[in-house]
Write a protein that holds these residues in place. Sequence first.
Motif, PDB file in Angstrom:
ATOM      1  N   GLY A  61      75.276  23.303  56.328  1.00  0.00           N
ATOM      2  CA  GLY A  61      75.368  22.721  57.881  1.00  0.00           C
ATOM      3  C   GLY A  61      75.276  21.369  57.664  1.00  0.00           C
ATOM      4  O   GLY A  61      75.544  20.701  56.501  1.00  0.00           O
ATOM      5  N   PHE A  62      74.874  20.505  58.701  1.00  0.00           N
ATOM      6  CA  PHE A  62      75.005  18.962  58.729  1.00  0.00           C
ATOM      7  C   PHE A  62      73.757  18.408  57.875  1.00  0.00           C
ATOM      8  O   PHE A  62      74.097  18.061  56.683  1.00  0.00           O
ATOM      9  N   ASN A  89      75.163  31.623  56.068  1.00  0.00           N
ATOM     10  CA  ASN A  89      76.015  32.508  56.608  1.00  0.00           C
ATOM     11  C   ASN A  89      77.376  31.928  57.021  1.00  0.00           C
ATOM     12  O   ASN A  89      78.148  32.606  57.746  1.00  0.00           O
ATOM     13  N   LEU A  90      77.565  30.587  56.889  1.00  0.00           N
ATOM     14  CA  LEU A  90      78.659  30.021  57.448  1.00  0.00           C
ATOM     15  C   LEU A  90      78.932  30.128  58.836  1.00  0.00           C
ATOM     16  O   LEU A  90      79.934  30.041  59.282  1.00  0.00           O
ATOM     17  N   GLY A 138      78.031  26.362  59.534  1.00  0.00           N
ATOM     18  CA  GLY A 138      78.251  25.560  58.322  1.00  0.00           C
ATOM     19  C   GLY A 138      79.637  25.673  57.684  1.00  0.00           C
ATOM     20  O   GLY A 138      80.473  26.605  58.175  1.00  0.00           O
ATOM     21  N   ASP A 180      72.995  36.422  55.255  1.00  0.00           N
ATOM     22  CA  ASP A 180      72.354  35.991  56.597  1.00  0.00           C
ATOM     23  C   ASP A 180      70.983  36.325  56.501  1.00  0.00           C
ATOM     24  O   ASP A 180      70.434  37.578  56.194  1.00  0.00           O
ATOM     25  N   ALA A 233      68.155  26.360  57.929  1.00  0.00           N
ATOM     26  CA  ALA A 233      69.372  27.172  58.411  1.00  0.00           C
ATOM     27  C   ALA A 233      68.668  27.420  59.873  1.00  0.00           C
ATOM     28  O   ALA A 233      67.422  27.740  60.079  1.00  0.00           O
ATOM     29  N   SER A 236      61.256  20.656  64.787  1.00  0.00           N
ATOM     30  CA  SER A 236      61.834  19.667  66.063  1.00  0.00           C
ATOM     31  C   SER A 236      61.019  19.133  66.759  1.00  0.00           C
ATOM     32  O   SER A 236      59.830  19.558  67.017  1.00  0.00           O
ATOM     33  N   TYR A 238      64.418  27.190  72.213  1.00  0.00           N
ATOM     34  CA  TYR A 238      64.511  26.610  70.948  1.00  0.00           C
ATOM     35  C   TYR A 238      63.183  26.049  70.339  1.00  0.00           C
ATOM     36  O   TYR A 238      62.563  26.262  69.162  1.00  0.00           O
ATOM     37  N   ALA A 260      63.537  13.797  64.937  1.00  0.00           N
ATOM     38  CA  ALA A 260      64.178  13.642  66.214  1.00  0.00           C
ATOM     39  C   ALA A 260      65.591  14.046  66.354  1.00  0.00           C
ATOM     40  O   ALA A 260      66.009  14.860  65.476  1.00  0.00           O
ATOM     41  N   ASN A 261      66.550  13.388  67.140  1.00  0.00           N
ATOM     42  CA  ASN A 261      67.893  13.559  66.735  1.00  0.00           C
ATOM     43  C   ASN A 261      68.206  13.017  65.761  1.00  0.00           C
ATOM     44  O   ASN A 261      68.264  11.555  65.386  1.00  0.00           O
ATOM     45  N   ILE A 262      68.874  13.985  64.875  1.00  0.00           N
ATOM     46  CA  ILE A 262      69.393  13.325  63.392  1.00  0.00           C
ATOM     47  C   ILE A 262      70.867  13.269  63.777  1.00  0.00           C
ATOM     48  O   ILE A 262      71.437  14.424  63.977  1.00  0.00           O
ATOM     49  N   HIS A 306      77.588  19.127  66.535  1.00  0.00           N
ATOM     50  CA  HIS A 306      76.826  19.572  67.850  1.00  0.00           C
ATOM     51  C   HIS A 306      76.084  18.438  68.341  1.00  0.00           C
ATOM     52  O   HIS A 306      75.650  17.238  67.804  1.00  0.00           O
TER      53      HIS A 306
HETATM   54  P1  NAD Z   1      73.800  23.141  61.553  1.00  0.00           P
HETATM   55  O1  NAD Z   1      74.156  23.875  62.882  1.00  0.00           O
HETATM   56  O2  NAD Z   1      74.893  22.107  61.254  1.00  0.00           O
HETATM   57  O3  NAD Z   1      73.068  23.601  60.203  1.00  0.00           O
HETATM   58  C1  NAD Z   1      72.515  25.016  60.217  1.00  0.00           C
HETATM   59  C2  NAD Z   1      73.198  25.907  59.353  1.00  0.00           C
HETATM   60  O4  NAD Z   1      72.258  27.174  59.372  1.00  0.00           O
HETATM   61  C3  NAD Z   1      74.536  26.201  59.472  1.00  0.00           C
HETATM   62  O5  NAD Z   1      74.923  25.964  58.092  1.00  0.00           O
HETATM   63  C4  NAD Z   1      74.647  27.533  59.774  1.00  0.00           C
HETATM   64  O6  NAD Z   1      75.724  28.372  59.172  1.00  0.00           O
HETATM   65  C5  NAD Z   1      73.396  28.021  59.061  1.00  0.00           C
HETATM   66  N1  NAD Z   1      72.887  29.223  59.769  1.00  0.00           N
HETATM   67  C6  NAD Z   1      72.421  29.586  60.859  1.00  0.00           C
HETATM   68  N2  NAD Z   1      72.164  30.765  60.956  1.00  0.00           N
HETATM   69  C7  NAD Z   1      72.014  31.413  59.949  1.00  0.00           C
HETATM   70  C8  NAD Z   1      71.263  32.438  59.423  1.00  0.00           C
HETATM   71  N3  NAD Z   1      71.037  33.523  60.012  1.00  0.00           N
HETATM   72  N4  NAD Z   1      71.621  32.937  57.848  1.00  0.00           N
HETATM   73  C9  NAD Z   1      72.087  31.711  57.084  1.00  0.00           C
HETATM   74  N5  NAD Z   1      72.458  30.854  57.552  1.00  0.00           N
HETATM   75  C10 NAD Z   1      72.591  30.620  58.989  1.00  0.00           C
HETATM   76  O7  NAD Z   1      72.380  22.147  62.122  1.00  0.00           O
HETATM   77  P2  NAD Z   1      71.622  21.060  61.850  1.00  0.00           P
HETATM   78  O8  NAD Z   1      71.830  19.953  62.899  1.00  0.00           O
HETATM   79  O9  NAD Z   1      72.166  20.757  60.261  1.00  0.00           O
HETATM   80  O10 NAD Z   1      70.209  21.345  61.765  1.00  0.00           O
HETATM   81  C11 NAD Z   1      69.575  21.863  60.490  1.00  0.00           C
HETATM   82  C12 NAD Z   1      68.215  22.150  60.805  1.00  0.00           C
HETATM   83  O11 NAD Z   1      67.552  21.044  61.490  1.00  0.00           O
HETATM   84  C13 NAD Z   1      68.255  23.307  61.763  1.00  0.00           C
HETATM   85  O12 NAD Z   1      66.911  23.970  61.528  1.00  0.00           O
HETATM   86  C14 NAD Z   1      67.673  22.521  62.982  1.00  0.00           C
HETATM   87  O13 NAD Z   1      67.028  23.385  64.093  1.00  0.00           O
HETATM   88  C15 NAD Z   1      66.929  21.178  62.597  1.00  0.00           C
HETATM   89  N6  NAD Z   1      67.002  20.157  63.398  1.00  0.00           N
HETATM   90  C16 NAD Z   1      68.284  19.499  63.528  1.00  0.00           C
HETATM   91  C17 NAD Z   1      68.030  18.215  64.424  1.00  0.00           C
HETATM   92  C18 NAD Z   1      69.216  17.565  64.748  1.00  0.00           C
HETATM   93  O14 NAD Z   1      69.445  16.574  65.406  1.00  0.00           O
HETATM   94  N7  NAD Z   1      70.681  17.720  64.051  1.00  0.00           N
HETATM   95  C19 NAD Z   1      66.902  18.106  65.053  1.00  0.00           C
HETATM   96  C20 NAD Z   1      65.703  18.852  65.002  1.00  0.00           C
HETATM   97  C21 NAD Z   1      65.737  19.761  64.055  1.00  0.00           C
END
Ligand code: NAD
Length: 312
Positions: free
Chosen positions: A10-11, A32-33, A36, A51, A70, A113, A137, A165-167, A174
Amino acid sequence: MRIVVTGGAGFIGSHLVDRLVEMGHDVAVVDNLSSGRREFVNKAAELHVRDLKDADWGVGIRGEVVFHFAANPEVRLSTTEPVVHFNENVLATFNVLEWARQTGVKTVVFASSSTVYGDAEVIPTPEEAPYKPISVYGAAKAAGEVMCATYARLYGIKCLAIRYANIVGPRLRHGVIYDFIMKLRKNPNVLEVLGDGTQRKSYLYITDAMDATIQAWQKLEEEKEPYMALNVGNLDAVRVLDIAKIVSEVLGLRPEIKLVPATEDGRGWPGDVKYMTLSISKLMKLTGWRPTMTSAEAVRKTAEDLARELWR
Ligand code: NAD
């Protein structure tokens, strides 16, 4: 060191894997892609497509440290589909902790978060503020933190909950910047903004977030305390209307802005926190880390990154 990163396709997870590989660690990614992408995963890391909702997801996978990143990060979806968030964010976190306990993992770093605070009374919000999530959430992240803290006290696994915070940055798929770019790709003349546009939140660029994450993790390893929760965010915030302006400027467009408030007080959707800035004093004091870009700079740089990736 052998490190497992869940959500490593993922990101945030994929940038974290890049960092850990650069540092010389041996990294296994579990993903689980669902959101991602295989191509985001560093070639030097091992990818296990599994998964985390399956209790036996971890068969044959070992590591000294797990970064549990994840999740389903779509806050809006958690309002309409709470069960998805329970499964992806509560059940999956429990399954990761159980695997950690059973296989002797030493340290868990959990991606939590800012949403655990909900509509915080104090802004910038310190870590001592109470859990008051207003989205499923946020509730799922708070549940994950409480489980991590309990596993730390009960089983002696060190645990760090990072309240992001927001990354933002390249590979983001997303959130508001991505959403604006996709909408403008469809119709460059009109930009629909969810909410009254005055929502004001803190944005941190991914390279700053990764520096903070690695330094916070290293600090936890030195501490006696088995559990720590730390905010990771920026010192300032930016309004949604300003994000709309920045994104339009980067794309060279001047769309008509159409505001779509979902609630009487102008939120983008029920469960949307309107004002968010985290206090990052604790992390700055512990590690000396500081953000190198403001929220607006992080938004602009991300809009440029995503325009390169997505705008055609
Ligand atoms: P993202 O959706 O890009 O990454 C999440 C990854 O988890 C994806 O690759 C997805 O395929 C994988 N995934 C989801 N469900 C799964 C499962 N059941 N089994 C295996 N893999 C699974 O999101 P992100 O922005 O990279 O967020 C990463 C983490 O940081 C998350 O926990 C998110 O809640 C947290 N977060 C993100 C932000 C933000 O601003 N981006 C802020 C606060 C917290």
